[in-house]
Design a protein around this motif. Structure first.
Motif, short mmCIF file in Angstrom:
data_model
loop_
_atom_site.label_atom_id
_atom_site.label_comp_id
_atom_site.label_asym_id
_atom_site.label_seq_id
_atom_site.Cartn_x
_atom_site.Cartn_y
_atom_site.Cartn_z
N ILE A 109 29.30 51.68 24.30
CA ILE A 109 28.31 50.60 24.41
C ILE A 109 27.16 51.12 25.30
O ILE A 109 27.38 51.46 26.46
CB ILE A 109 28.91 49.33 25.02
CG1 ILE A 109 30.04 48.81 24.13
CG2 ILE A 109 27.83 48.25 25.18
CD1 ILE A 109 30.74 47.59 24.70
N LYS A 148 17.24 51.45 20.44
CA LYS A 148 18.39 50.81 19.81
C LYS A 148 18.79 51.53 18.53
O LYS A 148 19.97 51.71 18.24
CB LYS A 148 18.06 49.34 19.53
CG LYS A 148 17.89 48.50 20.79
CD LYS A 148 17.55 47.08 20.43
CE LYS A 148 17.37 46.23 21.69
NZ LYS A 148 17.03 44.84 21.37
N ASP A 170 27.35 49.23 20.26
CA ASP A 170 26.66 48.04 20.75
C ASP A 170 25.57 48.48 21.72
O ASP A 170 25.54 49.64 22.16
CB ASP A 170 27.64 47.09 21.45
CG ASP A 170 27.16 45.64 21.37
OD1 ASP A 170 28.00 44.75 21.57
OD2 ASP A 170 25.97 45.42 21.10
N TYR A 171 24.71 47.55 22.08
CA TYR A 171 23.55 47.84 22.94
C TYR A 171 23.29 46.61 23.80
O TYR A 171 23.05 45.53 23.28
CB TYR A 171 22.33 48.15 22.05
CG TYR A 171 21.15 48.75 22.79
CD1 TYR A 171 20.28 47.94 23.53
CD2 TYR A 171 20.86 50.11 22.72
CE1 TYR A 171 19.19 48.48 24.18
CE2 TYR A 171 19.76 50.65 23.37
CZ TYR A 171 18.93 49.82 24.09
OH TYR A 171 17.84 50.35 24.72
N ILE A 172 23.37 46.76 25.11
CA ILE A 172 23.17 45.65 26.05
C ILE A 172 21.92 45.94 26.89
O ILE A 172 21.79 47.02 27.47
CB ILE A 172 24.39 45.45 26.97
CG1 ILE A 172 25.64 45.17 26.14
CG2 ILE A 172 24.14 44.33 27.96
CD1 ILE A 172 26.90 45.07 26.97
N ARG A 220 31.60 41.37 25.32
CA ARG A 220 31.41 42.51 24.39
C ARG A 220 32.44 43.61 24.64
O ARG A 220 32.95 44.21 23.71
CB ARG A 220 29.99 43.04 24.54
CG ARG A 220 28.93 42.01 24.12
CD ARG A 220 27.58 42.64 23.91
NE ARG A 220 26.58 41.65 23.57
CZ ARG A 220 25.39 41.94 23.07
NH1 ARG A 220 25.06 43.20 22.83
NH2 ARG A 220 24.52 40.98 22.79
N HIS A 279 35.06 44.79 21.70
CA HIS A 279 35.11 46.16 21.16
C HIS A 279 36.43 46.85 21.50
O HIS A 279 36.93 47.66 20.70
CB HIS A 279 33.92 46.96 21.70
CG HIS A 279 32.62 46.58 21.06
ND1 HIS A 279 32.36 46.77 19.72
CD2 HIS A 279 31.51 45.97 21.58
CE1 HIS A 279 31.16 46.33 19.44
NE2 HIS A 279 30.61 45.83 20.54
N SER A 312 21.31 40.20 14.36
CA SER A 312 21.81 41.56 14.14
C SER A 312 22.38 41.69 12.73
O SER A 312 23.00 40.75 12.21
CB SER A 312 22.92 41.89 15.15
OG SER A 312 22.50 41.64 16.47
#
Length: 708
Positions: A84, A95, A105-107, A119, A123, A272
């Motif tokens: 992540i 991204k 994922d991307y936070i 998240r 995951h 998304s």
């Protein structure tokens, strides 16, 4: 199913505070955390003991997060470990790269701890389930191969394979149960979640969506999200959204949408794409949060900050502005005396005095509006006030506007009010009416007394009581202008709201009027329709003034002095000159001082001769009140007139019984009258020490200007 104590998380971040913050969040939930401050350390740690999940910062020196992820994917032991990415930059290109190099994922920073935990847990669960399913599939294939090879001769082994198959089914059932629990979390969350197919048809909404929009699930499944469009966004907005998610990128932004009942709300959204195992986009998921209330609170905060700025500005200029106004009114008053019976010049001087009083009212209204000071209220007769205001308005209205007044005969209509502020109310409403009639029209100002209305809480004046019948005075300003729409009517009294073009209105006029009327215990109402003009009605508690009481301001005759010595201390040269001239003309001897030290010097030289101090509060080097308190400590009880042009509301609390307060701007005759009464009271006290009249009893003459 992943539980908190089973997770082994590697955090990679070159910023120690951020790394420590993430570690605390995860450790508090029972995860085992290993930190790494750069890419090479992270690779060695992952190779030595592969983690269950990696939180990876994008921007790091020497080796950024993207390169670290590429190398992790190249190593056998970490190829399948979910990564992540975490970044302070909300950059679409970053991204895209994050997902291309293998991130799951991307936070974005700053992040919410609940978001990170949710998240990470999701995951980890998906990773474990995938790992378990792959392992079980391998075992199942091996079992099937063995059973096929030995089916004829090894019935017992076939039965064992069947048992293994049943175990696999049970394992899958447990996985489905875990997915069910995740579904419950989604269903019961506070954020709105909407899932659509690739054509935009809604396939799922959670309970939060129903709560926010007012639509039930049955009403929206199978329909397009355009049903909640508000019309606030153009087609280009939605086109950019769809182009972004169709490319496989995440779209973030803010919507203004419409509920079922037609009301609008604002929500921050992240949409998304969802891909299948082959990487094909099969649906879109939108996670949205209603921020309407948050934005309203922010707007209220901005208004409060603006009002604080207005108060600070008004308080900062009040002292100097009031000095100038005192000088203007003083010179005009002295000039009126000098020109004698010259009516033409006298009328001009009266105009100067009226304009100065209006300017003083503006300052006082701003200070009252920003809670810096209280209005000076006394008995005001409305017919006279309106007639005086109409004379001032005659030069401000164009020829195309027909101004009329309706002032019925009968007894005078009295109210307890600040005359200047009330005059400002009429002026401002009339000017607004003028602006609403650019092509001309009719402007009507009327005053009526309604004895049939009962009022509550009407405060009694010191020289007049509320009407026994509870009557109210109504002041109406009506025009035949363009009118005011319903939506605008709801906001016209808000500070800084204006429909005028930029540079032609501050948005404070009606807000100040509303503040003045409310401060006077009244109310203001508006009736209007577009194209039908507007009518503003100001309702105030009426006063019943006894006939035997002389109207305030009459009989206030200045007393002539007999050479009494007055020490006048004022830092404004103009104000000092005017006051000195006025006092001298009344027969007093005057010593002028311009600051605290010169006041003290005058006191020391003429201590036994001084009969009156006239001093400003704010003086250079040492304040006037501070000097007088020093004199009092030495036993000196000489009367004093304390002058102030500032907003210091606590000055009156600092006065003793031999001091009275006079606020700028004031008329010269007020000072002359007050000086004569104070010195007269002092003489009486000298003659009848125990029966003398208290000096404090004359302080009422210093409370403000006379009524209209």
């Amino acid at each position: 199913m992943i539980t908190a104590d089973q997770g082994n998380v590697l955090i990679v971040d070159d910023t120690p505070p951020s790394l420590a913050h993430l570690a605390r969040i995860l450790e508090a939930e029972g995860y085992r955390v290993r930190p790494a401050t750069n890419g090479p350390l992270a690779l060695r740690a992952a190779e030595a003991e592969p983690p269950d999940l990696i939180l990876l910062d994008v921007k790091m020196p020497d080796m950024d997060g993207f390169e670290v992820c590429r190398r992790l994917r190249a190593m056998a032991g970490t190829r399948e470990v979910p990564v992540i990415f975490i970044s302070a930059l909300d950059d679409t290109r970053d991204k895209t790269i994050a997902f291309e190099v293998g991130g799951v994922d991307y936070i974005g920073k700053p992040f919410q701890p609940e978001e990170v935990l949710a998240r990470v847990k999701a995951h980890l669960s998906l990773h474990q389930m995938r790992t378990q399913l792959e392992r079980k599939n391998i075992e199942l294939r091996e079992a099937r191969n063995q059973s096929e090879e030995k089916v004829l001769e090894r019935t017992a082994e076939l039965e064992e394979a069947n048992t293994e198959l049943r175990r696999e089914i049970a394992e899958r059932a447990r996985a489905e149960e875990e997915l069910h629990r995740l579904g419950l979390a989604v269903e019961q969350g506070s954020d709105t979640i909407v899932i659509t197919d690739t054509e935009g048809t809604i396939t799922y909404v959670n309970r939060a969506f129903e709560n926010v929009t007012g639509y039930s699930r049955e009403e929206v499944i199978g329909r397009n999200p355009r049903m909640i469009k508000s019309g606030e966004h153009d087609e280009a907005f939605y086109r950019e959204l769809w182009e972004t998610i169709a490319r496989g990128e995440v779209w973030t932004g803010r919507f203004v949408n419409k509920r079922r009942d037609g009301s609008r709300y604002v929500e921050d959204a992240t949409i998304s794409p969802v891909r299948d195992a082959s990487g094909t986009i099969i649906s879109y998921v939108g996670v949205k949060r209603d921020v309407t209330r948050t934005l309203q609170l922010e707007e209220q905060l901005h208004h409060a900050m603006k009002m604080e700025a207005v108060g600070q500005l008004a308080g900062g200029v009040a002292h100097d502005f009031n000095n100038l106004l005192t000088a203007i009114t003083g010179y005009a008053e002295l000039a009126r005396t000098a020109v004698g019976e010259n009516r033409k010049v006298g009328a001009m001087l009266e105009g100067i005095e009226d304009a100065a009083q209006q300017a003083a009212g503006v300052t006082r209204s701003l200070l009252t509006f920003s809670c810096k000071t209280a209005a000076k209220k006394e008995r005001v007769e409305l017919h006279g006030l309106v007639e005086k205001t109409v004379r001032l308005l005659s030069s401000a209205l164009p020829a195309g506007i027909d101004l009329s007044t309706e002032l019925p005969g009968g007894p005078p209509v009295w109210v307890l009010a600040d005359a200047t502020q009330l005059q400002q109310v009429v002026m401002n409403l009339a000017i607004n009416a003028r602006d609403a009639m650019p092509d001309g029209g009719k402007l009507r100002i009327s005053v009526t007394l309604d004895r049939s209305v009962k009022t509550e809480g009407a405060a009694a004046a010191s020289v007049g009581e509320p009407s026994a019948a509870g009557a109210v005075a109504r002041l109406v300003v009506a025009d035949t202008g363009v009118g005011i729409g319903k939506g605008v009517q709801e906001r016209i009294f808000e500070p800084f709201f204006t429909t005028k073009p930029r540079g032609r209105g501050t948005g404070l006029g009606l807000a100040i009027i509303h503040g003045i009327v409310t401060d006077h215990g009244g109310r203001i109402e508006v009736r209007s329709e577009v194209g039908q003009g507007a009518e503003f009605t100001v309702t105030l508690p009426a006063l019943e003034v006894p006939a035997e009481i002389e109207p305030h301001g009459q009989g206030a005759v200045a007393v002539t002095g007999h050479g009494e010595l007055v020490v006048l201390t004022e830092d404004s040269w103009h104000v000092r000159r005017i006051l000195a001239t006025a006092l001298t003309s009344r027969g007093y001897r005057v010593i002028e001082a311009h600051d605290g030290p010169s006041l003290i010097e005058s006191f020391q030289r003429f201590r036994d001769e001084i009969r009156l101090f006239v001093t400003d509060v704010d003086l250079p080097r040492r304040g006037g009140l501070d000097c007088l308190r020093d004199f009092r400590s030495q036993g000196v009880r000489t009367p004093a007139i304390i002058i102030t042009g500032g907003v210091d509301a606590d000055v009156e609390d600092q006065l003793d019984e031999q001091m009275v307060l006079l606020r700028k701007p004031f008329q010269v005759c007020e000072l002359e009258t007050l000086a004569g009464r104070l010195l007269g009271a002092e003489k009486e006290q000298e003659q009848e020490s125990m029966k003398g009249v208290s000096v404090g009893s004359v302080s009422s003459v210093a409370t403000g200007h006379t009524g209209a």
